[in-house]
Design an enzyme around this catalytic site. Structure first.
Site, PDB file in Angstrom:
ATOM      1  N   THR A  46       0.853  -1.204   0.000  1.00  0.00           N
ATOM      2  CA  THR A  46       0.000   0.000   0.000  1.00  0.00           C
ATOM      3  C   THR A  46       0.887   1.253   0.000  1.00  0.00           C
ATOM      4  O   THR A  46       1.966   1.254   0.600  1.00  0.00           O
ATOM      5  CB  THR A  46      -0.884   0.009   1.261  1.00  0.00           C
ATOM      6  OG1 THR A  46      -0.049  -0.180   2.408  1.00  0.00           O
ATOM      7  CG2 THR A  46      -1.926  -1.096   1.185  1.00  0.00           C
ATOM      8  N   HIS A  47       0.374   2.310  -0.632  1.00  0.00           N
ATOM      9  CA  HIS A  47       1.198   3.518  -0.832  1.00  0.00           C
ATOM     10  C   HIS A  47       0.443   4.797  -0.491  1.00  0.00           C
ATOM     11  O   HIS A  47       0.346   5.717  -1.307  1.00  0.00           O
ATOM     12  CB  HIS A  47       1.747   3.510  -2.255  1.00  0.00           C
ATOM     13  CG  HIS A  47       2.642   2.339  -2.481  1.00  0.00           C
ATOM     14  ND1 HIS A  47       3.971   2.335  -2.114  1.00  0.00           N
ATOM     15  CD2 HIS A  47       2.386   1.078  -2.940  1.00  0.00           C
ATOM     16  CE1 HIS A  47       4.487   1.146  -2.377  1.00  0.00           C
ATOM     17  NE2 HIS A  47       3.543   0.362  -2.868  1.00  0.00           N
TER      18      HIS A  47
END
Ligand code: RIB
Ligand code: CA
Length: 330
Positions: free
Chosen positions: A240-241
Site C-alpha cells: 500500500t502507498h
C-alpha cells in the site's frame, strides 16, 4: 509555479517514495523535511531521509529537521513488523550530512509564517509535530494554506486495531489537537477505504517498476519488500502507498475524483476504539475537514512509475553505518 511544501514524516518505505515525489516533481518546492516518531527508530528515520535525499540527487538542497521523539501522551509504538527493522531493506546512506540544529516544530512554525497562506504541509506520520506547532504558535493553523493528513479511516477498519489506523493510533491526542485547530483546508487520505482501494501495487505493478531497472526503481523494490510481504499476507494483494498518494494529491489536483466535507473527531477514551476517527456526515455536523473518497488510481501508479524511471545525478560514497550519521540531538 511550484508549491511551497513541507513533508512531515516517519521515514520508512512508502514515506521515502513520498519524499522522492516531493524532491523530484517539478510542481513541488520542498522547503523542509520534518521527522516525527513513528515507523522505525528515530535515528534510522533521519538516516532514511538523508538516504532518500542522496538518491534523489538533492543532498544539501532540503534541510532535515528532527522533531518529536515520542508521542504527546502514549508510549511510542513502532511498525517494524510492517516495514522491517530499518524501513529501507538494509540500504544505507553514504553521506554523513547532519540534521538541522533547528527543531522540526520551530521549522514548521517559521515556514508557515514565512509562506503565510501559501504553504502546503503533507503529514504522513503521527501528528505529534503538527500538534506541537499548533500549540507553539496560535497563528500556525491559519498560516497554513493546506494540510494533507495520511491517517484515520472513514468510519472503516483500522490497521493497528480493528478501529484505529497507525498514524492516528500512535498519537490520538495530537490528532485531536489537529482536527480542532481550524486549519483552512484539512484533507484526509484515509486507510479505509481510500488506501486499500486505490494505492495497492500488486505483483504486476511491482514487475513494471522492477523492469525500469534504474537506481530509484531498485531502491523502491528493496525498500518496499517488507511492506509488500506484510500487506500481501494481510490479503491486500500487494503493498500500500498512502504516503505517496498524499503527496501526489497535494501536487496533482487532477488525481482527486471525489472529496467530501465531514466533521472529524478522534476517539481518545474507548477501550477498544482509542485512535479511531469518526467522520460525521450529518447535515447538522459543522465540517472541520474533507475526506478524499475517490482518486484516479491508474494515473497515480503511472505518476509513481514515471518518478522511479528518472535517473537523477547522484554522488555516492562508502556506506555509513546506521544511526551514526550525525544529527543534532534535540
Ligand atoms: O497506516 C499507514 C501509515 O502508517 C503510513 O504513513 C505508513 O508509513 C504506516 O507507518
Ligand atoms: Ca508514514
Amino acid at each position: 509555479m511550484p508549491i511551497p511544501l513541507v513533508i512531515d514524516t516517519d521515514t520508512a518505505a512508502d514515506d521515502c517514495f513520498a519524499l522522492l515525489l516531493g524532491l523530484l516533481d517539478p510542481r513541488a518546492d520542498l522547503k523542509a523535511i520534518t521527522i516525527v516518531a513513528g515507523n522505525v527508530g528515530f535515528a534510522q528515520q533521519v538516516d532514511n531521509a538523508f538516504l532518500t535525499l542522496e538518491l534523489a540527487g538533492r543532498l544539501g538542497d532540503v534541510p532535515v529537521h528532527a522533531g518529536a521523539h515520542v508521542p504527546l501522551v502514549s508510549e511510542w509504538v513502532g511498525a517494524t513488523e510492517v516495514h522491517g527493522l530499518d524501513g529501507v531493506g538494509g540500504q544505507r546512506r553514504t553521506n554523513a550530512e547532519p540534521a538541522s540544529e533547528e527543531h522540526a516544530v520551530d521549522a514548521l512554525v517559521r515556514l508557515a509564517r514565512r509562506h503565510a497562506g501559501e504553504l502546503t504541509i503533507v503529514a504522513i506520520g503521527p501528528l505529534t509535530n503538527i500538534a506541537l506547532a499548533v500549540r507553539r504558535d496560535p497563528a500556525f493553523a491559519a498560516n497554513v494554506r493546506e494540510l494533507v493528513v495520511m491517517g484515520g479511516s472513514l468510519n472503516g477498519r483500522g490497521n493497528v486495531t480493528p478501529a484505529a489506523e497507525y498514524n492516528i493510533f500512535v498519537d490520538p491526542e495530537a490528532a485531536n489537537i489537529v482536527v480542532s485547530a481550524g486549519f483552512p483546508s484539512l484533507r484526509f487520505v484515509t486507510w479505509d477505504p481510500l488506501t486499500i482501494a486505490s494505492t495497492v501495487f500488486g505483483p504486476e505493478r511491482i514487475a513494471q517498476i522492477e523492469a525500469l531497472d534504474t537506481p530509484l526503481s531498485r531502491f523502491f523494490v528493496r525498500a518496499n519488500r517488507a511492506t509488500f510481504a506484510f500487506d500481501h499476507a494481510a490479503g491486500l494483494g500487494g503493498s500500500t502507498h498512502p504516503d505517496s498518494l498524499s503527496v501526489a494529491i497535494a501536487l496533482a489536483p487532477e488525481l482527486t475524483r471525489r472529496e467530501r466535507p465531514y466533521r472529524v473527531a478522534v476517539e481518545l477514551r474507548g477501550e477498544h476504539t482509542r485512535g479511531a476517527t469518526v467522520f460525521d456526515w450529518r447535515a447538522d455536523a459543522v465540517p472541520n475537514a474533507t475526506a478524499i473518497e475517490e482518486v484516479d488510481s491508474a494515473a497515480f501508479f503511472t505518476l509513481m512509475r514515471d518518478l522511479l524511471a528518472q535517473r537523477p545525478h547522484v554522488r555516492r560514497g562508502p556506506e555509513v553505518q546506521p544511526g551514526s550519521g550525525g544529527f543534532a540531538r534535540v
